[in-house]
Design an enzyme around this catalytic site. Structure first.
Site, mmCIF file in Angstrom:
data_model
loop_
_atom_site.group_PDB
_atom_site.id
_atom_site.type_symbol
_atom_site.label_atom_id
_atom_site.label_comp_id
_atom_site.label_asym_id
_atom_site.label_seq_id
_atom_site.Cartn_x
_atom_site.Cartn_y
_atom_site.Cartn_z
ATOM 1 N N LYS A 184 1.781 2.618 -1.410
ATOM 2 C CA LYS A 184 2.015 3.100 -2.783
ATOM 3 C C LYS A 184 1.289 2.200 -3.784
ATOM 4 O O LYS A 184 0.869 1.084 -3.440
ATOM 5 C CB LYS A 184 3.523 3.101 -3.062
ATOM 6 N N ARG A 187 19.981 2.422 -5.901
ATOM 7 C CA ARG A 187 18.803 3.089 -6.436
ATOM 8 C C ARG A 187 18.850 4.500 -5.859
ATOM 9 O O ARG A 187 19.864 5.176 -6.002
ATOM 10 C CB ARG A 187 17.543 2.284 -6.073
ATOM 11 N N TYR A 227 -7.674 -16.745 -29.639
ATOM 12 C CA TYR A 227 -6.714 -16.323 -30.656
ATOM 13 C C TYR A 227 -5.594 -17.338 -30.815
ATOM 14 O O TYR A 227 -5.028 -17.823 -29.832
ATOM 15 C CB TYR A 227 -6.091 -14.979 -30.252
ATOM 16 N N MET A 254 -8.133 -9.609 -24.267
ATOM 17 C CA MET A 254 -8.093 -8.328 -23.559
ATOM 18 C C MET A 254 -9.141 -8.238 -22.447
ATOM 19 O O MET A 254 -8.850 -7.791 -21.345
ATOM 20 C CB MET A 254 -8.282 -7.167 -24.547
HETATM 21 C C1 PLP Z 1 8.017 -0.405 -1.601
HETATM 22 C C2 PLP Z 1 8.973 -0.076 -0.515
HETATM 23 C C3 PLP Z 1 8.881 -0.709 0.735
HETATM 24 C C4 PLP Z 1 7.936 -1.866 1.017
HETATM 25 O O1 PLP Z 1 8.502 -3.058 0.512
HETATM 26 P P1 PLP Z 1 7.824 -4.499 0.785
HETATM 27 O O2 PLP Z 1 8.853 -5.461 0.312
HETATM 28 O O3 PLP Z 1 6.583 -4.551 -0.054
HETATM 29 O O4 PLP Z 1 7.541 -4.576 2.229
HETATM 30 C C5 PLP Z 1 9.723 -0.264 1.744
HETATM 31 N N1 PLP Z 1 10.622 0.722 1.524
HETATM 32 C C6 PLP Z 1 10.746 1.330 0.329
HETATM 33 C C7 PLP Z 1 11.766 2.406 0.155
HETATM 34 C C8 PLP Z 1 9.945 0.945 -0.735
HETATM 35 O O5 PLP Z 1 10.095 1.529 -1.926
#
Ligand code: PLP
Length: 399
Positions: free
Chosen positions: A49, A150, A279, A327
Site C-alpha cells: 500500500k 479500527r 527563512y 519547499m
Molecule cells: C499496513 C498493514 C500491515 C503491514 O504493517 P507493517 O507494520 O508495515 O508490517 C499489515 N496489516 C494491515 C491490516 C495493515 O493495514
C-alpha cells in the site's frame, strides 16, 4: 545494463535535482529473510500500500513475488488496479473498507479481494454481486476487531457475522483476519490478549461448521516476534523495506534498507560570519562558512521540522543541514569539503562510503515512526531502481 546514452529516460534522470533510489535486490533479500522465519504452511503477503511505502508499488510487488511472497496487500482499489494493469496476477487483498456499488464492481472487474467489516457491508456486496449475474462467488476476507478499535466486526460478534456471509451465495469466505495494535512493544500482554480473542472468535465460527480457509493476524512486528502469531499467512510491510518495527527486534533477521534519497548541489557559496541562512534566519553563521544549496525540500518529503537537526552525506562525509528546510531546497554547511561543485550528489537517506543515515534517524529526531518518513516521499521524486551493492550509483532502469 543501460548506459546513459541508450535510454532517453535515463538521460533525463541524470539531470534530476533529486530522486529516490530503490534497490530491488534488498527487497528480495528481505523477503527471503522474512520467509526464513515462516513454516512451509505459512504464506507471505507483501504489503505494498501507499506505493509500497514510497518505494514504487509495481517494482516492489514483482520483486517480492519472485522472491517468495504469494499475496499482495493494498489499502485502496486504485492501488490494486495499478498492480493488475502492470500484469500482476497474484491474489490482492484490499485492506481498506469499501461500500459503494461502483467500488464493488471495480473490485470484481479487477479480481481484487475485499475486506468485509460489517454485516451491512456484506449485504451491499451480496446485492451488487448478485446484480452482476452469473459468476463465481467473490472471495471476501472477514475482518475482526480484537482490540485495535479500527476496522472490523467486534470479535464477540464474529460468529454471527461469518454465518451471515456464509449464507450469501455470491460471496465466499477466503479468510478471517485481525490486526494487532501493539505488536512492536516489548511487552506482549495486549498482543497476546488479541490473539486469545482471535482464537476464541475463530473457534466460535468453526463451531458453526464454517472453516475459514485462511487465518492471519501478524504484521511485520508480530512476524519477527512470535511464530504462534503466523497462522496461515503474515502481512509484512515495513520489514520488506528493510526497517525494523522496533529496536529490540533488530537481531531477529538481517534486513537491508531498500531506499535511498539523493539530491544534487545546485549552488555553492561562501558567507561571512554573522549571516543568516534561509527563512526566519534560524541559522546564523559564527564564522566564514561555505554553504551549498541542495535541490530537495519539504514538497519532496523532507520534513520541515527537521530544519537545523539533521546531517547529510557528501563525498562520504557527514555534514550539517542548516537553516529552515524550504519547499524545494535546503542548505548544508560544506566548509569541510574542498572544491565542492554544483551537480554533486548529496545523500539524505542511505549510504555514502562508510556513513549511513536511516529513516529511523529522521523518525527519532522528529518523534515519529519510520513508516511515516518512507510514505512522505512525494511523486515529484522519480523512483530509480539501482543494482547492488547499496550505495552503488549505477542506474539500471526507471521504476
Ligand atoms: C499496513 C498493514 C500491515 C503491514 O504493517 P507493517 O507494520 O508495515 O508490517 C499489515 N496489516 C494491515 C491490516 C495493515 O493495514
Amino acid at each position: 545494463m543501460l548506459s546513459w546514452d541508450q535510454s532517453p529516460s535515463l538521460a533525463l534522470m541524470r539531470q534530476e535535482r533529486a530522486w529516490v533510489e530503490v534497490n530491488p535486490a534488498a527487497i528480495a533479500h528481505n523477503v527471503r529473510q522474512i520467509r526464513s522465519l515462516l513454516s512451509n504452511r505459512t504464506e507471505l503477503m507483501a504489503v505494498v500500500k501507499a506505493d509500497a511505502y514510497g518505494h514504487g508499488a509495481i517494482t516492489v510487488a514483482q520483486t517480492a513475488l519472485q522472491a517468495g511472497a504469494t499475496w499482495l496487500g493494498v489499502a485502496t482499489i486504485p492501488e490494486g488496479i495499478e498492480l493488475r494493469e502492470a500484469g500482476i496476477d497474484a491474489p490482492i487483498l484490499v485492506l481498506g473498507a469499501h461500500h459503494m456499488p461502483e467500488q464493488i464492481r471495480a473490485i470484481a472487474r479487477w479480481q481484487l479481494q475485499p475486506t468485509l467489516c460489517t454485516p451491512r457491508q456484506a449485504l451491499i456486496f451480496s446485492e451488487v454481486m448478485g446484480e452482476l449475474g452469473d459468476r463465481d462467488p467473490l472471495a471476501v476476507h472477514l475482518k475482526l476487531d480484537t482490540g485495535m478499535s479500527r476496522l472490523g466486526t467486534l470479535w464477540q460478534e464474529a460468529a454471527e457475522f461469518a454465518q451471515l456471509v456464509q449464507g450469501l451465495p455470491s460471496l465466499r469466505i477466503a479468510s478471517v483476519y485481525s490486526h494487532l495494535a501493539t505488536a512492536e512493544a516489548p511487552d506482549q500482554t495486549v498482543a497476546k490478549q488479541q490473539q486469545q480473542r482471535f482464537e476464541t472468535a475463530v473457534a466460535q465460527i468453526q463451531a458453526l461448521g464454517i472453516i475459514p480457509p485462511r487465518l492471519h493476524l501478524a504484521n511485520s512486528a508480530a512476524t519477527l516476534t512470535d511464530s504462534t502469531l503466523h497462522y496461515d499467512m503474515v502481512r509484512a510491510g515495513l520489514a520488506l523495506y528493510g526497517l525494523y518495527p522496533a529496536s529490540h527486534l533488530n537481531r531477529v533477521v538481517n534486513l537491508k534498507p531498500a531506499l535511498q534519497v539523493k539530491a544534487r548541489v545546485t549552488q555553492v557559496k561562501t558567507i561571512q560570519p554573522g549571516v543568516g541562512v534561509s527563512y526566519g534566519h534560524r541559522f546564523v553563521s559564527d564564522r566564514e562558512t561555505q554553504i551549498a544549496v541542495v535541490g530537495i525540500g519539504y514538497a519532496d518529503g523532507v520534513p520541515r521540522n527537521l530544519s537545523n537537526k539533521i546531517s547529510v552525506l557528501v563525498r562520504g562525509q557527514r555534514v550539517p543541514q542548516i537553516g529552515a528546510v524550504t519547499m524545494d531546497q535546503l542548505m548544508i554547511d560544506v566548509s569541510t569539503i574542498a572544491d565542492l561543485r554544483e551537480g554533486e550528489v548529496v545523500t539524505l537517506l542511505g549510504r555514502d562510503g562508510d556513513q549511513f543515515i536511516s529513516a529511523d534517524d529522521w523518525a527519532n529526531t522528529l518523534g515519529t515512526i519510520s513508516w511515516e518518513i518512507l510514505c512522505d516521499f512525494k511523486h515529484r521524486l522519480p523512483r530509480i531502481a539501482v543494482s547492488q551493492p547499496l550505495g552503488d550509483r549505477t542506474l539500471e532502469f526507471n521504476v
